[in-house]
Design an enzyme around this catalytic site. Structure first.
Site, PDB file in Angstrom:
ATOM      1  N   SER A  10     -49.003  44.330  -2.586  1.00 38.55           N
ATOM      2  CA  SER A  10     -50.632  45.020  -2.486  1.00 38.55           C
ATOM      3  C   SER A  10     -50.709  44.472  -3.556  1.00 38.55           C
ATOM      4  CB  SER A  10     -50.145  47.178  -2.585  1.00 38.55           C
ATOM      5  OG  SER A  10     -51.022  47.586  -3.496  1.00 38.55           O
ATOM      6  N   HIS A  35     -50.663  42.949   1.428  1.00 34.20           N
ATOM      7  CA  HIS A  35     -51.572  44.237   1.757  1.00 34.20           C
ATOM      8  C   HIS A  35     -52.527  44.095   0.830  1.00 34.20           C
ATOM      9  CE1 HIS A  35     -51.715  48.726   3.158  1.00 34.20           C
ATOM     10  NE2 HIS A  35     -51.495  49.192   1.654  1.00 34.20           N
ATOM     11  N   ASP A  37     -55.769  46.466  -0.038  1.00 31.70           N
ATOM     12  CA  ASP A  37     -56.578  48.100   0.021  1.00 31.70           C
ATOM     13  C   ASP A  37     -57.896  48.542  -0.317  1.00 31.70           C
ATOM     14  OD1 ASP A  37     -53.826  49.189   0.388  1.00 31.70           O
ATOM     15  OD2 ASP A  37     -53.660  48.266  -2.272  1.00 31.70           O
ATOM     16  N   MET A  39     -61.056  50.816  -0.817  1.00 37.12           N
ATOM     17  CA  MET A  39     -61.419  51.966  -1.480  1.00 37.12           C
ATOM     18  C   MET A  39     -63.139  53.022  -0.831  1.00 37.12           C
ATOM     19  SD  MET A  39     -58.815  52.968  -3.709  1.00 37.12           S
ATOM     20  CE  MET A  39     -56.502  52.555  -3.458  1.00 37.12           C
ATOM     21  N   HIS A  70     -56.036  47.506   4.857  1.00 35.49           N
ATOM     22  CA  HIS A  70     -56.469  49.154   4.245  1.00 35.49           C
ATOM     23  C   HIS A  70     -57.200  49.714   4.072  1.00 35.49           C
ATOM     24  CE1 HIS A  70     -53.251  52.870   3.222  1.00 35.49           C
ATOM     25  NE2 HIS A  70     -53.871  53.258   3.845  1.00 35.49           N
ATOM     26  N   MET A  72     -59.367  52.945   3.365  1.00 36.42           N
ATOM     27  CA  MET A  72     -59.207  53.886   3.287  1.00 36.42           C
ATOM     28  C   MET A  72     -60.793  54.182   2.576  1.00 36.42           C
ATOM     29  SD  MET A  72     -55.854  53.889   0.085  1.00 36.42           S
ATOM     30  CE  MET A  72     -55.606  52.028   0.252  1.00 36.42           C
ATOM     31  N   MET A 141     -47.688  56.339   4.927  1.00 35.58           N
ATOM     32  CA  MET A 141     -47.595  56.697   3.355  1.00 35.58           C
ATOM     33  C   MET A 141     -46.743  57.681   2.913  1.00 35.58           C
ATOM     34  SD  MET A 141     -50.721  55.112   3.000  1.00 35.58           S
ATOM     35  CE  MET A 141     -50.585  55.429   1.179  1.00 35.58           C
ATOM     36  N   ASP A 175     -45.964  52.881   2.788  1.00 34.75           N
ATOM     37  CA  ASP A 175     -46.797  52.382   2.178  1.00 34.75           C
ATOM     38  C   ASP A 175     -46.994  53.467   0.604  1.00 34.75           C
ATOM     39  OD1 ASP A 175     -48.863  51.531  -0.518  1.00 34.75           O
ATOM     40  OD2 ASP A 175     -50.449  51.461   1.640  1.00 34.75           O
TER      41      ASP A 175
HETATM   42  C1  DX5 Z   1     -52.113  53.739  -2.176  1.00 29.52           C
HETATM   43  C2  DX5 Z   1     -52.210  52.046  -1.601  1.00 29.52           C
HETATM   44  C3  DX5 Z   1     -51.221  51.274  -2.157  1.00 29.52           C
HETATM   45  C4  DX5 Z   1     -50.924  51.269  -3.553  1.00 29.52           C
HETATM   46  C5  DX5 Z   1     -49.525  50.503  -3.809  1.00 29.52           C
HETATM   47  O1  DX5 Z   1     -52.816  54.388  -1.826  1.00 29.52           O
HETATM   48  O2  DX5 Z   1     -52.472  51.853  -0.104  1.00 29.52           O
HETATM   49  O3  DX5 Z   1     -51.006  50.110  -1.334  1.00 29.52           O
HETATM   50  O4  DX5 Z   1     -51.136  50.012  -4.004  1.00 29.52           O
HETATM   51  O5  DX5 Z   1     -48.777  50.769  -4.570  1.00 29.52           O
HETATM   52  P1  DX5 Z   1     -47.531  50.726  -5.248  1.00 29.52           P
HETATM   53  O6  DX5 Z   1     -46.810  50.321  -4.303  1.00 29.52           O
HETATM   54  O7  DX5 Z   1     -47.463  50.943  -6.982  1.00 29.52           O
HETATM   55  O8  DX5 Z   1     -47.521  52.703  -5.226  1.00 29.52           O
HETATM   56 ZN    ZN Z   2     -52.123  50.350   0.960  1.00 35.32          ZN
END
Ligand code: DX5
Ligand code: ZN
Length: 228
Positions: A10, A35, A37, A39, A70, A72, A141, A175
């Site tokens: 990620s 991956h 993310d 948001m 991903h 969110m 998650m 994740d």
């Molecule tokens: C959190 C994200 C993850 C995050 C994981 O909401 O979905 O993908 O980047 O990071 P680590 O591995 O540091 O928890």
């Molecule tokens: Zn993620």
């Protein structure tokens, strides 16, 4: 066994001003996929980037890396077509964010992307189960979504074990807080797609961390197939 170990860094915790070169660096260190993310500041209390960034990344780093988006976001329906056009390979949306998962799954498939379905820590795996035969990947998650660097929630592992027992060939992703200290739990439970942010990006030797994660998961998959 239909599934194999795959490691997807990620890049949330990387230097976002150098996202392209960070993605290239991760692929060069042996990542199986990336991956990414997304948001929106509504579904989670944080903002990252959207499809324009994905389009630029795709142009910069080429066709090969598999982009697992991903999502969110509060309205996952809104971004299916833009993400497909930008070059996303898999659209992983949150079950909590939609009232009509069946229709969304259909739209994602029609757009030519694979389908991932994610659940937050407070959502039961039984709520995901009715859709499991229609999706390519389930994401359990292991932190509350929104930020990298949080503590791994080990009590999510029964969800992974249950999914693995019910859907033996499904890709199951974890994740949040996953790294060398927590990978054994994920592998034993049956996860095969491993997202790791800070543990990989923050390491002096990401190649070794990625290789270690993959070895632990591959060994658990092999053991499970021998036990059957
Ligand atoms: C959190 C994200 C993850 C995050 C994981 O909401 O979905 O993908 O980047 O990071 P680590 O591995 O540091 O928890
Ligand atoms: Zn993620």
């Amino acid at each position: 066994m239909a599934y194999i170990a795959k490691i997807g860094p990620s890049i949330l915790s990387s230097d976002l001003s150098r996202l392209g070169s960070e993605c290239v660096r991760m692929m060069g260190c042996g990542a199986d996929y990336l991956h990414l993310d997304v948001m929106d500041g509504h579904f989670v209390p944080n903002i990252t980037f959207g499809h324009p960034m994905v389009e630029c990344l795709r142009k910069t780093i080429g066709l090969e890396p598999f982009f697992d988006m991903h999502m969110m976001v509060s309205r996952p329906e809104q971004w299916v077509k833009p993400m497909a056009a930008a070059g996303a390979n898999q659209y992983t949306f949150h079950l909590e964010a939609t009232t009509n998962p069946g229709n969304l799954i259909k739209e994602i498939k029609e757009s030519g992307m694979k389908v991932g379905l994610a659940i937050k820590p407070g959502t039961t795996v039984e709520e995901l189960a009715p859709w499991a035969n229609q999706i390519d990947m389930a994401l359990v998650m292991t932190v509350e979504p929104g930020f990298g660097g949080q503590k791994f929630l080990e009590d999510m592992m029964p969800k992974v074990s249950w999914l693995r027992s019910q859907f033996p060939s499904l890709d199951i992703e974890v994740d949040g807080g996953v790294g060398p200290d927590t990978i054994h739990k994920c592998a034993e439970a049956g996860a095969n797609m491993i997202v790791s942010g800070s543990a990989v990006i923050g390491s002096d030797d990401p190649r070794s961390v990625i290789a270690l994660l993959r070895t632990v998961v591959s060994e658990a998959i092999q053991k499970r197939s021998l036990d059957r």
